[in-house]
Design a protein around this motif. Structure first.
Motif, PDB file in Angstrom:
ATOM      1  N   GLY A  21      26.876  62.433 -19.318  1.00  0.00           N
ATOM      2  CA  GLY A  21      26.434  63.161 -18.274  1.00  0.00           C
ATOM      3  C   GLY A  21      26.029  64.518 -18.565  1.00  0.00           C
ATOM      4  N   PHE A  22      26.637  65.215 -19.699  1.00  0.00           N
ATOM      5  CA  PHE A  22      26.227  66.560 -19.880  1.00  0.00           C
ATOM      6  C   PHE A  22      24.887  66.638 -20.400  1.00  0.00           C
ATOM      7  N   LEU A  23      24.602  65.742 -21.141  1.00  0.00           N
ATOM      8  CA  LEU A  23      23.073  65.747 -21.659  1.00  0.00           C
ATOM      9  C   LEU A  23      22.246  65.213 -20.665  1.00  0.00           C
ATOM     10  N   LYS A  24      22.544  64.387 -19.823  1.00  0.00           N
ATOM     11  CA  LYS A  24      21.605  63.832 -18.884  1.00  0.00           C
ATOM     12  C   LYS A  24      21.321  65.048 -18.156  1.00  0.00           C
ATOM     13  N   LYS A  25      22.213  66.084 -17.381  1.00  0.00           N
ATOM     14  CA  LYS A  25      21.972  67.068 -16.574  1.00  0.00           C
ATOM     15  C   LYS A  25      20.898  68.090 -17.171  1.00  0.00           C
ATOM     16  N   LEU A  26      21.026  67.976 -18.722  1.00  0.00           N
ATOM     17  CA  LEU A  26      20.154  68.899 -19.504  1.00  0.00           C
ATOM     18  C   LEU A  26      18.707  68.355 -19.736  1.00  0.00           C
ATOM     19  N   GLY A  27      18.654  67.128 -19.291  1.00  0.00           N
ATOM     20  CA  GLY A  27      17.330  66.618 -19.520  1.00  0.00           C
ATOM     21  C   GLY A  27      17.162  66.008 -20.886  1.00  0.00           C
TER      22      GLY A  27
ATOM     23  N   GLY B  15      16.370  53.509 -30.281  1.00  0.00           N
ATOM     24  CA  GLY B  15      15.390  54.467 -30.335  1.00  0.00           C
ATOM     25  C   GLY B  15      15.865  55.810 -30.664  1.00  0.00           C
ATOM     26  N   ALA B  16      17.151  55.820 -30.913  1.00  0.00           N
ATOM     27  CA  ALA B  16      17.807  57.310 -30.960  1.00  0.00           C
ATOM     28  C   ALA B  16      17.188  57.543 -32.508  1.00  0.00           C
ATOM     29  N   THR B  17      17.635  58.918 -32.631  1.00  0.00           N
ATOM     30  CA  THR B  17      17.464  59.684 -34.062  1.00  0.00           C
ATOM     31  C   THR B  17      18.837  60.067 -34.581  1.00  0.00           C
ATOM     32  N   ILE B  18      19.659  60.330 -33.398  1.00  0.00           N
ATOM     33  CA  ILE B  18      21.030  60.788 -33.817  1.00  0.00           C
ATOM     34  C   ILE B  18      22.266  59.924 -32.917  1.00  0.00           C
ATOM     35  N   CYS B  19      23.228  59.808 -33.618  1.00  0.00           N
ATOM     36  CA  CYS B  19      24.362  59.028 -32.807  1.00  0.00           C
ATOM     37  C   CYS B  19      25.594  59.894 -33.084  1.00  0.00           C
ATOM     38  N   LEU B  20      26.460  60.139 -32.000  1.00  0.00           N
ATOM     39  CA  LEU B  20      27.759  60.712 -32.211  1.00  0.00           C
ATOM     40  C   LEU B  20      28.745  59.619 -31.870  1.00  0.00           C
ATOM     41  N   SER B  21      29.635  59.502 -32.887  1.00  0.00           N
ATOM     42  CA  SER B  21      30.611  58.500 -32.791  1.00  0.00           C
ATOM     43  C   SER B  21      31.822  59.185 -32.470  1.00  0.00           C
ATOM     44  N   ASN B  22      32.329  59.019 -31.252  1.00  0.00           N
ATOM     45  CA  ASN B  22      33.560  60.023 -30.942  1.00  0.00           C
ATOM     46  C   ASN B  22      34.936  59.307 -31.186  1.00  0.00           C
ATOM     47  N   HIS B  23      35.859  59.882 -31.669  1.00  0.00           N
ATOM     48  CA  HIS B  23      37.125  59.594 -31.950  1.00  0.00           C
ATOM     49  C   HIS B  23      37.946  60.651 -32.093  1.00  0.00           C
ATOM     50  N   PHE B  24      39.419  60.005 -31.967  1.00  0.00           N
ATOM     51  CA  PHE B  24      40.615  60.799 -32.226  1.00  0.00           C
ATOM     52  C   PHE B  24      41.352  60.340 -33.146  1.00  0.00           C
ATOM     53  N   ASN B  25      41.881  61.175 -34.026  1.00  0.00           N
ATOM     54  CA  ASN B  25      42.708  60.871 -35.208  1.00  0.00           C
ATOM     55  C   ASN B  25      44.029  60.427 -35.210  1.00  0.00           C
TER      56      ASN B  25
ATOM     57  N   GLU C   8      30.380  70.788 -26.773  1.00  0.00           N
ATOM     58  CA  GLU C   8      29.927  71.699 -27.972  1.00  0.00           C
ATOM     59  C   GLU C   8      29.287  70.688 -28.919  1.00  0.00           C
ATOM     60  N   ALA C   9      29.665  69.507 -29.159  1.00  0.00           N
ATOM     61  CA  ALA C   9      29.293  68.702 -30.271  1.00  0.00           C
ATOM     62  C   ALA C   9      27.874  68.257 -29.661  1.00  0.00           C
ATOM     63  N   ALA C  10      27.740  67.995 -28.347  1.00  0.00           N
ATOM     64  CA  ALA C  10      26.648  67.439 -27.937  1.00  0.00           C
ATOM     65  C   ALA C  10      25.638  68.627 -28.035  1.00  0.00           C
ATOM     66  N   LEU C  11      25.809  69.906 -27.752  1.00  0.00           N
ATOM     67  CA  LEU C  11      24.787  71.006 -27.948  1.00  0.00           C
ATOM     68  C   LEU C  11      24.709  71.159 -29.572  1.00  0.00           C
ATOM     69  N   ALA C  12      25.388  71.041 -30.356  1.00  0.00           N
ATOM     70  CA  ALA C  12      25.114  71.103 -31.783  1.00  0.00           C
ATOM     71  C   ALA C  12      24.101  69.947 -32.206  1.00  0.00           C
ATOM     72  N   ALA C  13      24.053  68.558 -31.486  1.00  0.00           N
ATOM     73  CA  ALA C  13      23.220  67.507 -31.755  1.00  0.00           C
ATOM     74  C   ALA C  13      21.746  68.067 -31.036  1.00  0.00           C
ATOM     75  N   VAL C  14      21.768  68.882 -30.110  1.00  0.00           N
ATOM     76  CA  VAL C  14      20.435  69.102 -29.529  1.00  0.00           C
ATOM     77  C   VAL C  14      19.904  70.207 -30.379  1.00  0.00           C
ATOM     78  N   ARG C  15      20.688  71.305 -30.923  1.00  0.00           N
ATOM     79  CA  ARG C  15      20.294  72.097 -31.682  1.00  0.00           C
ATOM     80  C   ARG C  15      19.552  71.785 -33.062  1.00  0.00           C
ATOM     81  N   TYR C  16      20.248  70.767 -33.696  1.00  0.00           N
ATOM     82  CA  TYR C  16      19.706  70.006 -34.831  1.00  0.00           C
ATOM     83  C   TYR C  16      18.586  69.478 -34.720  1.00  0.00           C
ATOM     84  N   MET C  17      18.674  68.593 -33.626  1.00  0.00           N
ATOM     85  CA  MET C  17      17.271  68.096 -33.304  1.00  0.00           C
ATOM     86  C   MET C  17      16.261  69.145 -33.072  1.00  0.00           C
ATOM     87  N   LYS C  18      16.487  69.934 -32.389  1.00  0.00           N
ATOM     88  CA  LYS C  18      15.209  70.750 -32.283  1.00  0.00           C
ATOM     89  C   LYS C  18      14.938  71.658 -33.507  1.00  0.00           C
TER      90      LYS C  18
END
Length: 217
Positions: free
Chosen positions: A35-41, A67-77, A166-176
């Motif tokens: 939802g956070f990424l969708k709001k950012l477009g 069709g993605a270039t990045i995957c964020l696989s979310n976990h807790f240890n 923050e993890a999502a924003l790191a992915a956006v910055r990396y893509m850009k």
């Protein structure tokens, strides 16, 4: 395009500690991240939206064909330890993983390590790296469920969401920056009266656009 993977699910609970099943928190932060990424477009997808079973073959196929270039696989240890871990493919540089770890650290979560792991056959140990093709996949362990230090922070739902953002924003910055893709934000209007901003927001939503109101000071 980013695809978000909520690890485990269904019959596979993942780690369990003090009444928390990892699969539940994985799904919760993944839905929030989406939802956070969708709001950012930012174009994004999910491997699962509910508490469903996904075999390794099915999960990795969803990532490969997304069709993605990045995957964020979310976990807790769990299992003894403290702090976040970010795991990247042995075939990828550590740049993306380290920037993600830095983002989590800025939010107050200690980082245990950033690493890749090789299996006995010389390939990636984790199937999310080994079977997801050209998609650059990060496995993010946001902290340890059985660590008193980590749980004090992670028990706060809004904090888990902040880490996911923050993890999502790191992915956006990396893509850009690294993948040379641009991210464009569209502003439709600016008003001094909140009611007018909310009215425009609702009109855009009715037309099928993702919209939200943000206050600038």
């Amino acid at each position: 395009m980013i695809i978000i993977d909520a690890g485990h699910g269904g019959k596979d609970p993942g780690a369990i500690a003090d009444g928390v099943k990892e699969k539940d928190w994985n799904l919760e932060v993944s839905l929030h991240q989406y939802g956070f990424l969708k709001k950012l477009g930012i174009p994004c997808k999910l491997t699962r939206k509910t508490d469903t079973d996904l075999s390794p073959d099915k999960r990795s196929e969803l990532v490969r064909s997304s069709g993605a270039t990045i995957c964020l696989s979310n976990h807790f240890n769990a299992g003894g330890g403290s702090g976040a871990e970010v795991i990247h493919s042995k075939y990828a540089t550590s740049v993306f993983a380290k920037s993600t770890a830095d983002a989590l650290k800025k939010m107050g979560m200690s980082v245990r390590r950033v690493f890749s792991r090789e299996g006995m056959n010389g390939k990636d140990y984790y199937y999310m790296h080994r079977l997801t093709g050209q998609v650059e996949t990060l496995i993010i362990e946001y902290g340890f469920l059985d660590s008193a230090v980590d749980r004090k922070k992670l028990n706060v739902r809004s904090y888990r969401f902040q880490l996911a953002e923050e993890a999502a924003l790191a992915a956006v910055r990396y893509m850009k920056g690294t993948l040379n893709s641009s991210v464009y934000f569209v502003q439709s209007g600016a008003y001094k009266e909140k009611s007018r901003a909310e009215q425009l927001c609702e009109e855009l939503k009715k037309k099928g656009y993702e919209a939200f109101v943000k206050q600038e000071r």
